[in-house]
Design an enzyme around this catalytic site. Structure first.
Site, PDB file in Angstrom:
ATOM      1  N   HIS A 151       0.810  -1.221   0.000  1.00  0.00           N
ATOM      2  CA  HIS A 151       0.000   0.000   0.000  1.00  0.00           C
ATOM      3  C   HIS A 151       0.843   1.272   0.000  1.00  0.00           C
ATOM      4  CE1 HIS A 151       0.421  -0.283   4.513  1.00  0.00           C
ATOM      5  NE2 HIS A 151       0.464   1.024   4.396  1.00  0.00           N
TER       6      HIS A 151
ATOM      7  N   ASP B 197       0.391  -7.707   1.494  1.00  0.00           N
ATOM      8  CA  ASP B 197       0.733  -6.290   1.640  1.00  0.00           C
ATOM      9  C   ASP B 197       2.249  -6.090   1.672  1.00  0.00           C
ATOM     10  OD1 ASP B 197       0.187  -3.603   1.729  1.00  0.00           O
ATOM     11  OD2 ASP B 197      -0.089  -3.514   3.902  1.00  0.00           O
TER      12      ASP B 197
ATOM     13  N   GLY C   9       3.178   6.447   8.230  1.00  0.00           N
ATOM     14  CA  GLY C   9       4.551   6.687   7.794  1.00  0.00           C
ATOM     15  C   GLY C   9       5.486   5.579   8.223  1.00  0.00           C
ATOM     16  N   ASN C  10       5.092   4.854   9.303  1.00  0.00           N
ATOM     17  CA  ASN C  10       5.867   3.689   9.729  1.00  0.00           C
ATOM     18  C   ASN C  10       5.642   2.488   8.817  1.00  0.00           C
ATOM     19  OD1 ASN C  10       5.776   4.808  12.941  1.00  0.00           O
ATOM     20  ND2 ASN C  10       7.572   3.622  12.313  1.00  0.00           N
ATOM     21  N   SER C  11       4.592   2.533   8.001  1.00  0.00           N
ATOM     22  CA  SER C  11       4.264   1.392   7.144  1.00  0.00           C
ATOM     23  C   SER C  11       5.464   1.007   6.285  1.00  0.00           C
ATOM     24  CB  SER C  11       3.086   1.725   6.233  1.00  0.00           C
ATOM     25  OG  SER C  11       1.903   1.833   6.970  1.00  0.00           O
TER      26      SER C  11
ATOM     27  N   GLY D 160      -6.767 -25.480  -2.484  1.00  0.00           N
ATOM     28  CA  GLY D 160      -7.952 -26.086  -3.085  1.00  0.00           C
ATOM     29  C   GLY D 160      -8.994 -26.460  -2.055  1.00  0.00           C
TER      30      GLY D 160
END
Length: 459
Positions: A102, A132, A206-208, A265
């Site tokens: 992101h 992510d 901002g830490n992401s 599956g």
């Protein structure tokens, strides 16, 4: 007491500025004194990421509508530039950087800035929305500082950790905390299938993409999300476990453009108290299989609907998300699986592998002047089911993309074609043949997001 005092003095000697050697503390006394050695060894490998994206301004209410958009082409506003800020971690001296999907999603320009203010352009090697995670590559003339990837399975609740990133764009920041939870999966992050390590080390916007490191200075997670009511840190943050990070990085370094997971599956549900009682289990544990695809590797290993999977690869699985995480980390190859069948515990071997392309998808883009003109169609097989997140029982033909006339009649990507003018559709060639019919009245039966839908129109 003498031993404790000696440890304190030794730590003081190695942590004081100007000392001849700086090492990471290895005992409780050293950790109690300061986190500085850990931060000093880890922070240079944590970077700031600046991503720019061109966004088309939609100034009319019908922009993006599959039918009305044709009448408003060219009437949108000018494109504008959106900037996003995040963090990343260098995991290889040759410039491999890990961040969040992101942070860099749809970016047209990505800049990576090191703690010493060196700046590099970056390109995305692999981007995986489901986990992510994104893997970037920067071109540097010299080796870059890198963090070693640790074993997230070795983490325990209460372990000390540091979160390093660039919250709110104020600059590189180090915050401390502990591992406050493991195997967190009940989160609406990404597509909802994530599996996370929980920490109370303060994490903010901002830490992401930043680093969660242990007291040996090893990367144990990529900071991804927080639970908050006001946008700030409330002491509940989540990181993608480093074991998954390592697998994603390995595929990117091998040249993969998308992350490939073994295919289960199957559909499964968590075993709660009432279900455990009904199944005769002494306590809630594992996941119960609710549906198996005929080509599932677990079906080939002897598992059936109603069986309860307890562990995969010797690691316990207690939620569907944890099950999917174990699949991704284990990768292709034979693995032990422990499950309960008719009240008895059974161990078998399952051969994990990517979803098979059987039958061939026979992808077809319709260019003829017929009602499906502009549609890209594919025959549904396990690989298509996995890529497009279709129901396990899906069969027939799926719409991969639409433009031109196919878009005008109302088709959308992900639609499963069931029939045209009352005749069933099993292959893309079938759909094209039926679309050639000489008639003005049309009826297209399809399944959209699990719901049956009928399109009727006259030409």
């Amino acid at each position: 007491m003498i031993r404790m005092l000696s440890a304190l003095l030794l730590t003081l000697a190695i942590a004081v500025p100007g000392a001849t050697e700086t090492v990471v503390p290895t005992d409780r006394a050293g950790i109690a004194l300061s986190f500085a050695p850990v931060a000093r060894s880890s922070a240079p490998a944590v970077v700031n990421i600046y991503a720019r994206q061109l966004v088309q301004d939609r100034s009319n209410p019908f922009a993006g509508d599959p039918f009305f958009d044709q009448f408003f082409q060219g009437m949108g506003g000018p494109a504008r530039v959106e900037n996003s800020l995040g963090s990343g971690v260098i995991v290889s001296a040759d410039g491999i950087v890990v961040s969040n999907h992101h942070v860099v999603a749809d970016a047209t320009d990505i800049r990576v800035v090191l703690a010493d203010r060196r700046e590099y352009a970056a390109q995305v090697l692999l981007d995986d929305p489901q986990s992510d995670l994104a893997v970037l590559k920067v071109q540097a003339d010299e080796p870059l500082p890198a963090l070693a990837i640790g074993d997230s399975d070795a983490l325990q609740v209460g372990d000390l950790v540091l979160a390093i990133g660039n919250p709110f764009g104020v600059g590189q920041t180090v915050s401390s905390g502990i591992i406050s939870g493991l195997a967190r999966s009940a989160l609406q992050v990404g597509d909802g299938t994530g599996y996370f390590v929980q920490t109370d080390a303060p994490i903010n916007p901002g830490n992401s993409g930043g680093a969660l490191v242990d007291m040996a200075g090893r990367l144990v997670g990529i900071n991804t999300a927080i639970l908050t009511k006001d946008g700030g840190s409330n002491g509940i943050g989540f990181a993608v476990p480093s074991n998954l990070v390592a697998v994603v990085v390995a595929q990117a370094e091998a040249g993969a453009k998308r992350f490939t997971r073994p295919w289960a599956g199957m559909q499964a549900q968590e075993v709660d108290g009432s279900l455990a009682e009904a199944l005769g289990l002494d306590r809630p544990l594992g996941v119960m299989i609710t549906r198996l695809h005929p080509q599932s590797p677990f079906a080939a290993a002897g598992l059936m609907d109603g069986d309860v999977v307890l562990s995969l690869g010797r690691a316990p699985v207690n939620t569907p998300q944890e099950f999917m995480y174990r699949l991704a980390v284990l990768g292709p190859g034979p693995q032990p699986v422990t499950y309960v069948h008719d009240g008895a515990q059974v161990e078998a071997e399952v051969t994990l592998a990517p979803a098979p392309e059987d039958p061939p998808r026979d992808t077809l883009t319709v260019t003829e002047d017929v009602i499906l003109r502009g549609a890209t169609l594919a025959r549904i097989n396990p690989a298509v089911i996995a890529e497009m997140n279709l129901p396990l029982d899906a069969t027939g033909v799926v719409v991969l993309g639409v433009r031109d006339f196919a878009r005008e009649v109302g088709l959308q990507p992900g639609d499963i074609l069931v029939g045209i003018n009352g005749y069933g559709v099993t292959t893309p060639a079938d759909a094209l043949d039926l679309a050639r019919e000489a008639t003005r009245r049309w009826q297209i039966d399809l399944i959209r997001q699990g719901q049956p839908l009928r399109l009727r129109f006259r030409l």
